[in-house]
Design an enzyme around this catalytic site. Structure first.
Site, PDB file in Angstrom:
ATOM      1  N   LYS A 203     -21.015  12.709 -39.863  1.00  0.00           N
ATOM      2  CA  LYS A 203     -22.054  11.952 -39.285  1.00  0.00           C
ATOM      3  C   LYS A 203     -21.784  11.970 -37.804  1.00  0.00           C
ATOM      4  O   LYS A 203     -22.530  12.017 -36.920  1.00  0.00           O
ATOM      5  CB  LYS A 203     -22.122  10.627 -39.823  1.00  0.00           C
ATOM      6  N   ASN A 204     -20.425  11.846 -37.374  1.00  0.00           N
ATOM      7  CA  ASN A 204     -20.110  11.459 -35.964  1.00  0.00           C
ATOM      8  C   ASN A 204     -20.187  12.987 -35.092  1.00  0.00           C
ATOM      9  O   ASN A 204     -20.296  12.825 -33.722  1.00  0.00           O
ATOM     10  CB  ASN A 204     -18.912  11.088 -35.776  1.00  0.00           C
TER      11      ASN A 204
ATOM     12  N   CYS B 243     -22.582  -4.438 -30.847  1.00  0.00           N
ATOM     13  CA  CYS B 243     -22.606  -4.323 -32.134  1.00  0.00           C
ATOM     14  C   CYS B 243     -21.633  -5.143 -32.814  1.00  0.00           C
ATOM     15  O   CYS B 243     -20.639  -5.913 -32.149  1.00  0.00           O
ATOM     16  CB  CYS B 243     -22.721  -2.827 -32.722  1.00  0.00           C
TER      17      CYS B 243
ATOM     18  N   ILE C 288      -8.753   0.206 -30.452  1.00  0.00           N
ATOM     19  CA  ILE C 288     -10.004   0.728 -29.828  1.00  0.00           C
ATOM     20  C   ILE C 288     -10.918  -0.370 -29.752  1.00  0.00           C
ATOM     21  O   ILE C 288     -11.508  -0.567 -28.622  1.00  0.00           O
ATOM     22  CB  ILE C 288     -10.468   1.811 -30.774  1.00  0.00           C
TER      23      ILE C 288
ATOM     24  N   ARG D 233     -19.036  -2.812 -26.759  1.00  0.00           N
ATOM     25  CA  ARG D 233     -19.411  -1.347 -26.577  1.00  0.00           C
ATOM     26  C   ARG D 233     -20.361  -0.869 -25.458  1.00  0.00           C
ATOM     27  O   ARG D 233     -21.551  -0.418 -25.724  1.00  0.00           O
ATOM     28  CB  ARG D 233     -20.349  -0.808 -27.858  1.00  0.00           C
TER      29      ARG D 233
ATOM     30  N   ILE E 149     -21.466   0.966 -21.772  1.00  0.00           N
ATOM     31  CA  ILE E 149     -21.692   2.501 -21.742  1.00  0.00           C
ATOM     32  C   ILE E 149     -21.306   2.651 -20.271  1.00  0.00           C
ATOM     33  O   ILE E 149     -21.543   3.729 -19.763  1.00  0.00           O
ATOM     34  CB  ILE E 149     -23.167   2.790 -21.949  1.00  0.00           C
ATOM     35  N   ASP E 150     -20.703   2.159 -19.705  1.00  0.00           N
ATOM     36  CA  ASP E 150     -20.307   2.242 -18.185  1.00  0.00           C
ATOM     37  C   ASP E 150     -19.807   3.715 -17.832  1.00  0.00           C
ATOM     38  O   ASP E 150     -19.914   4.409 -16.722  1.00  0.00           O
ATOM     39  CB  ASP E 150     -19.371   1.223 -17.578  1.00  0.00           C
TER      40      ASP E 150
ATOM     41  N   ASP F  96     -11.569   4.484 -37.129  1.00  0.00           N
ATOM     42  CA  ASP F  96     -12.827   4.321 -38.334  1.00  0.00           C
ATOM     43  C   ASP F  96     -12.207   4.501 -39.560  1.00  0.00           C
ATOM     44  O   ASP F  96     -13.001   4.483 -40.508  1.00  0.00           O
ATOM     45  CB  ASP F  96     -13.856   5.830 -38.135  1.00  0.00           C
TER      46      ASP F  96
ATOM     47  N   ARG G 107     -25.655   4.304 -43.479  1.00  0.00           N
ATOM     48  CA  ARG G 107     -25.715   5.066 -42.036  1.00  0.00           C
ATOM     49  C   ARG G 107     -24.544   6.145 -42.182  1.00  0.00           C
ATOM     50  O   ARG G 107     -24.643   7.110 -41.340  1.00  0.00           O
ATOM     51  CB  ARG G 107     -25.486   4.059 -41.165  1.00  0.00           C
TER      52      ARG G 107
ATOM     53  N   ARG H 166     -27.281   2.919 -31.898  1.00  0.00           N
ATOM     54  CA  ARG H 166     -26.459   2.762 -30.527  1.00  0.00           C
ATOM     55  C   ARG H 166     -26.316   4.366 -29.879  1.00  0.00           C
ATOM     56  O   ARG H 166     -25.991   4.528 -28.890  1.00  0.00           O
ATOM     57  CB  ARG H 166     -25.404   1.821 -30.118  1.00  0.00           C
TER      58      ARG H 166
HETATM   59  C1  EPZ Z   1     -17.603   6.970 -31.456  1.00  0.00           C
HETATM   60  O1  EPZ Z   1     -18.288   5.991 -30.810  1.00  0.00           O
HETATM   61  C2  EPZ Z   1     -17.805   6.936 -32.766  1.00  0.00           C
HETATM   62  N1  EPZ Z   1     -19.529   6.929 -32.986  1.00  0.00           N
HETATM   63  C3  EPZ Z   1     -17.454   5.688 -33.597  1.00  0.00           C
HETATM   64  O2  EPZ Z   1     -17.571   5.607 -34.846  1.00  0.00           O
HETATM   65  C4  EPZ Z   1     -15.874   5.690 -33.291  1.00  0.00           C
HETATM   66  O3  EPZ Z   1     -15.208   4.448 -33.822  1.00  0.00           O
HETATM   67  C5  EPZ Z   1     -15.408   5.895 -31.755  1.00  0.00           C
HETATM   68  O4  EPZ Z   1     -16.109   6.879 -31.344  1.00  0.00           O
HETATM   69  C6  EPZ Z   1     -14.180   6.129 -31.413  1.00  0.00           C
HETATM   70  O5  EPZ Z   1     -13.443   6.956 -32.260  1.00  0.00           O
HETATM   71  C7  EPZ Z   1     -20.083   8.157 -33.149  1.00  0.00           C
HETATM   72  O6  EPZ Z   1     -19.534   9.237 -32.517  1.00  0.00           O
HETATM   73  C8  EPZ Z   1     -21.598   8.184 -33.154  1.00  0.00           C
HETATM   74  P1  EPZ Z   1     -15.847   5.372 -27.643  1.00  0.00           P
HETATM   75  P2  EPZ Z   1     -18.284   5.589 -29.168  1.00  0.00           P
HETATM   76  O7  EPZ Z   1     -16.756   5.496 -26.389  1.00  0.00           O
HETATM   77  O8  EPZ Z   1     -18.506   6.861 -28.607  1.00  0.00           O
HETATM   78  C9  EPZ Z   1     -14.923   1.668 -24.770  1.00  0.00           C
HETATM   79  C10 EPZ Z   1     -18.090   4.966 -36.902  1.00  0.00           C
HETATM   80  O9  EPZ Z   1     -17.902   4.051 -37.756  1.00  0.00           O
HETATM   81  N2  EPZ Z   1     -15.855   2.263 -23.791  1.00  0.00           N
HETATM   82  O10 EPZ Z   1     -14.916   6.571 -27.846  1.00  0.00           O
HETATM   83  O11 EPZ Z   1     -19.128   4.412 -28.940  1.00  0.00           O
HETATM   84  C11 EPZ Z   1     -15.246   1.159 -26.115  1.00  0.00           C
HETATM   85  O12 EPZ Z   1     -15.685  -0.135 -25.704  1.00  0.00           O
HETATM   86  C12 EPZ Z   1     -18.373   4.602 -35.459  1.00  0.00           C
HETATM   87  O13 EPZ Z   1     -18.553   6.175 -37.347  1.00  0.00           O
HETATM   88  C13 EPZ Z   1     -15.999   1.620 -22.374  1.00  0.00           C
HETATM   89  O14 EPZ Z   1     -15.346   0.861 -22.237  1.00  0.00           O
HETATM   90  O15 EPZ Z   1     -16.680   5.075 -28.814  1.00  0.00           O
HETATM   91  C14 EPZ Z   1     -14.207   1.332 -26.928  1.00  0.00           C
HETATM   92  O16 EPZ Z   1     -13.270   0.372 -26.806  1.00  0.00           O
HETATM   93  C15 EPZ Z   1     -18.212   3.404 -35.101  1.00  0.00           C
HETATM   94  N3  EPZ Z   1     -17.151   2.315 -21.829  1.00  0.00           N
HETATM   95  C16 EPZ Z   1     -13.517   2.575 -26.349  1.00  0.00           C
HETATM   96  O17 EPZ Z   1     -14.026   2.760 -24.950  1.00  0.00           O
HETATM   97  C17 EPZ Z   1     -17.987   3.082 -22.127  1.00  0.00           C
HETATM   98  O18 EPZ Z   1     -18.739   3.496 -21.464  1.00  0.00           O
HETATM   99  C18 EPZ Z   1     -13.809   3.631 -27.454  1.00  0.00           C
HETATM  100  O19 EPZ Z   1     -15.191   3.943 -27.504  1.00  0.00           O
HETATM  101  C19 EPZ Z   1     -17.872   3.668 -23.739  1.00  0.00           C
HETATM  102  C20 EPZ Z   1     -16.721   3.335 -24.269  1.00  0.00           C
END
Ligand code: EPZ
Length: 427
Positions: free
Chosen positions: A22-23, A123, A335, A128, A130-131, A313, A405, A99
């Protein structure tokens, strides 16, 4: 609204086919925006998120065609074509459902010189933000505006220049947006402390197959030389390491033995190391791996971390499995700030778990009993299904749309290894 009904207590034995990841699918699909050519993606999992993403792309002008799937087969082949960009706006009602829609921001900006995406809300598992997505695009030359709940990115001269960015926090999605924007920039970009997940490698491999120039694939230092244009191609999505790990936990919690057909062991070392430390036997087969629990499970101390560490995950699924281990386990979620929503529901089934901030102590030795439980997020839902497979009596998991999902035809796959599980339509 459907629910899943499980009568627990059976040892699960047999083979489970592992679907496409999926990811990975969710970051490969938006690559169709990067070319006027046809992009054909094989081994796409049949999941709600994949359907939602293709509808989002349709709204942007991407045509999508799905090849027929024979009965009993898993995965789909989808051909995507973005000859014309009809809109550069990803609307709120699409983004709020999923998202990962934010992943059209980078490729749309690279292709059309501008992109407007509704800000995704938080969520269940955390804020989460997106900065980092916005900061990496700015580093590549984008101008960013935030207004009325939308983010608008634009390239001043119609094309990004490229640039360097060092991520303060490892972010999978921000690395993906950065990669998909940099491949068409006019110059070189270097990403430092980039995410190294296998899904990032899958994305890099696709972009290179389309004509992109990327060095350092698989490392945290990615060097991208922008090109004038990319071509379409055919590419198969990698197997889902989290789905495979989830079903491995099903073998663990039921004392069974399951062959994960199509799993790719090299993506899963942190998961298989943890499974082996808990006492499961891992045998690599020519089609994937077999996971067997032939003795009581041992407790673990596990902290989640970015790849190649133990995946966040997999935390909820391991917590369910360790609730029946012999002894006290310790889990730490580094995380996301709120990824213990499964704990209250697991407790209602008899698990003995204490949460202290980002840490959880799982007492072990639980005699789980079936209950009606509520899913809150994708992986939490899976942990409740796992507990139901081991629990005495009947478990009903509500809000299974969370499961749909991320797990393709879950009940069919679990029935295939002897589980008493069915989907009940509540109308
Ligand atoms: C991806 O989410 C995955 N989703 C998530 O899987 C997975 O848990 C996550 O990576 C970590 O491995 C998809 O790939 C669609 P991150 P993502 O950006 O990209 C912080 C599932 O269950 N952060 O690596 O959103 C964030 O808050 C899902 O399949 C910022 O601060 O995760 C978190 O603490 C859930 N600012 C950390 O980084 C940002 O702009 C890691 O988030 C972006 C992230």
């Amino acid at each position: 609204m459907d629910s899943i009904r499980i009568t627990g207590g059976k040892r699960l034995e047999g083979k489970i086919p592992i679907s496409g990841a999926k990811n990975s699918a969710l970051t490969l699909l938006p690559c169709a925006l990067l070319t006027e050519g046809k992009l054909t993606l094989g081994n796409l999992p049949r999941l709600a998120d994949v359907d939602n993403f293709s509808h989002l792309l349709n709204g942007l002008g991407v045509s999508t065609k799905v090849a027929g799937v024979k009965k009993g087969e898993f995965g789909r082949k989808m051909t995507l074509s973005a000859r014309e960009i009809a809109s550069t706006v990803a609307p709120y009602d699409m983004v709020r459902k999923m998202r990962a829609s934010i992943l059209v921001l980078g490729p749309m900006l690279a292709r059309a010189g501008e992109s407007t995406v509704s800000l995704p809300g938080g969520c269940a598992i955390g804020d989460r933000p997106i900065d980092l997505h916005l900061k990496v695009l700015e580093a590549l030359g984008a101008e960013i505006e935030l207004a009325a709940g939308y983010v608008k990115a634009s390239a001043p001269k119609g094309r990004l220049s490229g640039g360097d960015y060092s991520f303060p926090v490892v972010s999978v999605g921000a690395t993906e947006n950065g990669l998909m924007a940099a491949v068409l920039a006019s110059g070189r970009s270097e990403l430092f402390n980039a995410a190294r997940e296998p899904e990032i490698v899958d994305l890099c491999n696709l972009l290179v197959a389309m004509g992109g120039k990327i060095d350092g694939i698989g490392s945290s230092h990615l060097v991208i030389d922008g090109v004038e244009g990319l071509d379409g191609c055919s590419y198969d999505v990698m197997p889902d390491r989290i789905e495979a790990g989830s079903y491995a936990c099903a073998a663990g919690i039921t004392g069974g033995s399951i062959e994960l057909v199509g799993a790719r062991p090299s993506d899963m070392l942190a998961i298989t190391n943890a499974l082996a430390a808990a006492g499961l036997v891992i045998e690599f087969t020519e089609n994937g791996m077999r996971v067997t629990a032939d003795k009581p499970l041992r407790p673990l101390a596990v902290s989640t971390a970015p790849y190649p560490g133990f995946p966040t995950d997999m935390q909820a699924q391991f917590m369910a499995m360790l609730s029946v281990a012999e002894g006290q386990s310790f889990l730490e979620e580094t995380i996301f700030e709120n990824r213990y929503m499964h704990v209250p529901e697991l407790r209602r089934m008899g698990a003995d778990i204490e949460v202290h901030g980002r840490s959880a102590i799982v007492k072990g030795g639980a005699k789980l009993t079936g209950a009606q439980v509520m899913a809150t997020d994708l992986r939490a839902s899976m942990s409740l299904v796992l507990a139901g497979l081991a629990a005495k009596g009947e478990t009903e998991v509500l809000r299974v749309y969370h499961l749909d999902r991320g797990y393709e035809r879950l009940e069919e796959k679990l029935q295939g290894v002897g589980a008493t599980i069915e989907r009940v339509s509540l109308g």
